[in-house]
Scaffold this active site. Structure first.
Site, PDB file in Angstrom:
ATOM      1  CD  GLU A  15      13.836  -0.845  83.837  1.00  0.00           C
ATOM      2  OE1 GLU A  15      13.654  -1.241  84.995  1.00  0.00           O
ATOM      3  OE2 GLU A  15      13.738   0.356  83.507  1.00  0.00           O
ATOM      4  CB  VAL A  34      18.046   2.106  85.136  1.00  0.00           C
ATOM      5  CG1 VAL A  34      19.194   2.709  84.336  1.00  0.00           C
ATOM      6  CG2 VAL A  34      16.719   2.299  84.391  1.00  0.00           C
ATOM      7  CG  ASP A  94      14.189   8.857  97.029  1.00  0.00           C
ATOM      8  OD1 ASP A  94      15.024   8.248  96.332  1.00  0.00           O
ATOM      9  OD2 ASP A  94      13.015   8.470  97.169  1.00  0.00           O
ATOM     10  CB  SER A 117      17.487   6.908  91.259  1.00  0.00           C
ATOM     11  OG  SER A 117      17.681   5.625  90.712  1.00  0.00           O
ATOM     12  CB  ALA A 118      21.493   3.455  92.934  1.00  0.00           C
ATOM     13  CG  ASP A 119      18.347   4.101  87.972  1.00  0.00           C
ATOM     14  OD1 ASP A 119      18.686   3.037  88.521  1.00  0.00           O
ATOM     15  OD2 ASP A 119      17.189   4.321  87.551  1.00  0.00           O
ATOM     16  CE  LYS A 127       6.374   7.589  84.390  1.00  0.00           C
ATOM     17  NZ  LYS A 127       6.996   6.277  84.545  1.00  0.00           N
TER      18      LYS A 127
HETATM   19  N1  PSU Z   1      10.913   5.407  86.146  1.00  0.00           N
HETATM   20  C1  PSU Z   1       9.939   5.089  85.266  1.00  0.00           C
HETATM   21  N2  PSU Z   1       9.596   3.786  85.126  1.00  0.00           N
HETATM   22  C2  PSU Z   1      10.226   2.791  85.824  1.00  0.00           C
HETATM   23  C3  PSU Z   1      11.265   3.142  86.736  1.00  0.00           C
HETATM   24  C4  PSU Z   1      11.577   4.455  86.865  1.00  0.00           C
HETATM   25  O1  PSU Z   1       9.384   5.971  84.627  1.00  0.00           O
HETATM   26  O2  PSU Z   1       9.884   1.606  85.673  1.00  0.00           O
HETATM   27  C5  PSU Z   1      12.010   2.055  87.479  1.00  0.00           C
HETATM   28  C6  PSU Z   1      13.336   1.733  86.777  1.00  0.00           C
HETATM   29  O3  PSU Z   1      13.634   0.355  86.972  1.00  0.00           O
HETATM   30  C7  PSU Z   1      14.344   2.565  87.538  1.00  0.00           C
HETATM   31  C8  PSU Z   1      13.784   2.454  88.938  1.00  0.00           C
HETATM   32  O4  PSU Z   1      15.668   2.102  87.462  1.00  0.00           O
HETATM   33  O5  PSU Z   1      12.372   2.527  88.778  1.00  0.00           O
HETATM   34  C9  PSU Z   1      14.286   3.561  89.832  1.00  0.00           C
HETATM   35  O6  PSU Z   1      13.902   3.302  91.124  1.00  0.00           O
HETATM   36  P1  PSU Z   1      14.500   4.188  92.325  1.00  0.00           P
HETATM   37  O7  PSU Z   1      13.907   5.553  92.105  1.00  0.00           O
HETATM   38  O8  PSU Z   1      14.006   3.517  93.569  1.00  0.00           O
HETATM   39  O9  PSU Z   1      15.991   4.138  92.166  1.00  0.00           O
HETATM   40 MN    MN Z   2      15.064   6.185  95.830  1.00  0.00          MN
END
Ligand code: PSU
Ligand code: MN
Length: 309
Positions: free
Chosen positions: A32, A113, A145, A147-149, A166
């Site tokens: 990524e 991701v 909140d 994540s879309a992941d 994390k």
């Molecule tokens: N968690 C990490 N390092 C990262 C990310 C998440 O420990 O770099 C990044 C990844 O690209 C992940 C994104 O897909 O943050 C998730 O963001 P959000 O929570 O806004 O979906």
């Molecule tokens: Mn988010």
């Protein structure tokens, strides 16, 4: 040199190395770009990206770092492109919702991701290495909140190798959502789900596997069964690089408190927390982060190699 696929509806551009690997049916590992633009500071971001690519090559696969540049999905970046991306300011962070719009309006975009999984799948790549995935944030019962992941893992057939999640996230809730979505969560070589900087979260992972071949076979079986989606491989950080959870807990709590106080919301939450944790640990967390990404790259290359064997 790059090659453009002649499908007007698929704006894919391959690096020469990836194009050759595709022709030869060699194993390829997707990477990524949000980890480069929003996950680590310059110059460690570019140095790490290069080391991760080298690690994948050393383990018998070809790296394909994915990013959006000027209306095209780039599958594999040149050294120069990596440099530009790593130093660019205000690069858009693209998840599933943002990808198509960014391709139409142009400019740089870094793939999360979720977006990297979508692009990898379009390019026929089924293994992807990263550091940590997005998940359910602490306080999600108020903020929503999530994540879309997580949903992407249930829809797109890509095996994602990460070091768990994390502690900025609510790990039990993240595992619950993954279970609800039908995503296999597979700890590699141990029973516990790892917690990014530390090898254990104290929570047992739903599935354990001890070989790259089993992981590759499980994804294939999933497809054969007609089940959509991928799998999350939770690969513990190497023992020598681990940071104890109680050392980072106060740092994470401070970063979250600052985010709340400054009304950081939506897409900005994860990058804000990552940046503050790096600053507050004066690079200690960054060194561990780099080691675990390299470790994930190694395993992903082995899974990709097992998948084409
Ligand atoms: N968690 C990490 N390092 C990262 C990310 C998440 O420990 O770099 C990044 C990844 O690209 C992940 C994104 O897909 O943050 C998730 O963001 P959000 O929570 O806004 O979906
Ligand atoms: Mn988010």
């Amino acid at each position: 040199m790059t090659t453009t696929v002649n499908t007007p509806s698929l704006p894919l551009v391959f690096s020469e190395e990836v194009e050759i690997a595709r022709k030869n049916g060699s194993p390829i590992v997707a990477l990524e770009s949000t980890i480069i633009t929003h996950g680590m500071p310059f110059p460690q971001n570019v140095e790490t990206a290069r080391r991760v690519e080298a690690e994948i090559r050393a383990n018998g696969a070809v790296p394909a770092t994915i990013a959006i540049m000027d209306g095209k999905i780039h599958i594999g970046l040149s050294d120069a492109e990596l440099d530009v991306l790593g130093q660019a300011q205000n690069v858009a962070k693209l998840s599933r919702a943002d990808l198509a719009a960014k391709l139409v309006t142009g400019g740089f975009g870094a793939t999360t991701v979720a977006a990297t999984m979508i692009c990898a799948d379009l390019a026929g790549i089924s293994v992807f290495a990263t550091g940590g995935i997005g998940g359910v944030h602490k306080g999600a019962e108020i903020t929503f909140d999530i994540s879309a992941d997580l949903r992407e893992l249930s829809e797109t057939p890509v095996t994602v190798v990460a070091a768990g999640a994390k502690a900025i996230l609510d790990i039990p809730k993240t595992l619950e959502v993954l279970e609800t979505l039908g995503v296999p969560v597979i700890a590699y070589g141990q029973d516990d789900f790892p917690a990014f900087w530390s090898r254990s979260s104290g929570i047992q992972a739903p599935i354990r596997m001890d070989s790259a071949a089993d992981i590759a076979a499980a994804q294939k079986m999933r497809c054969d069964l007609g089940l959509p989606g991928g799998q999350l491989i939770a690969n513990p950080i190497p023992q020598t690089s681990e940071i104890a959870a109680d050392v980072l807990a106060p740092v994470i709590a401070q970063a979250i408190a600052e985010a709340d106080a400054q009304n950081i919301a939506a897409k900005s939450v994860t990058p804000f927390l990552l940046k503050r944790i790096f600053e507050l640990t004066e690079g200690k967390s960054l060194a561990a982060n780099i080691d675990l990404v390299l470790n994930n790259a190694r395993l992903a290359a082995q899974i990709a190699a097992a998948g084409v064997a």
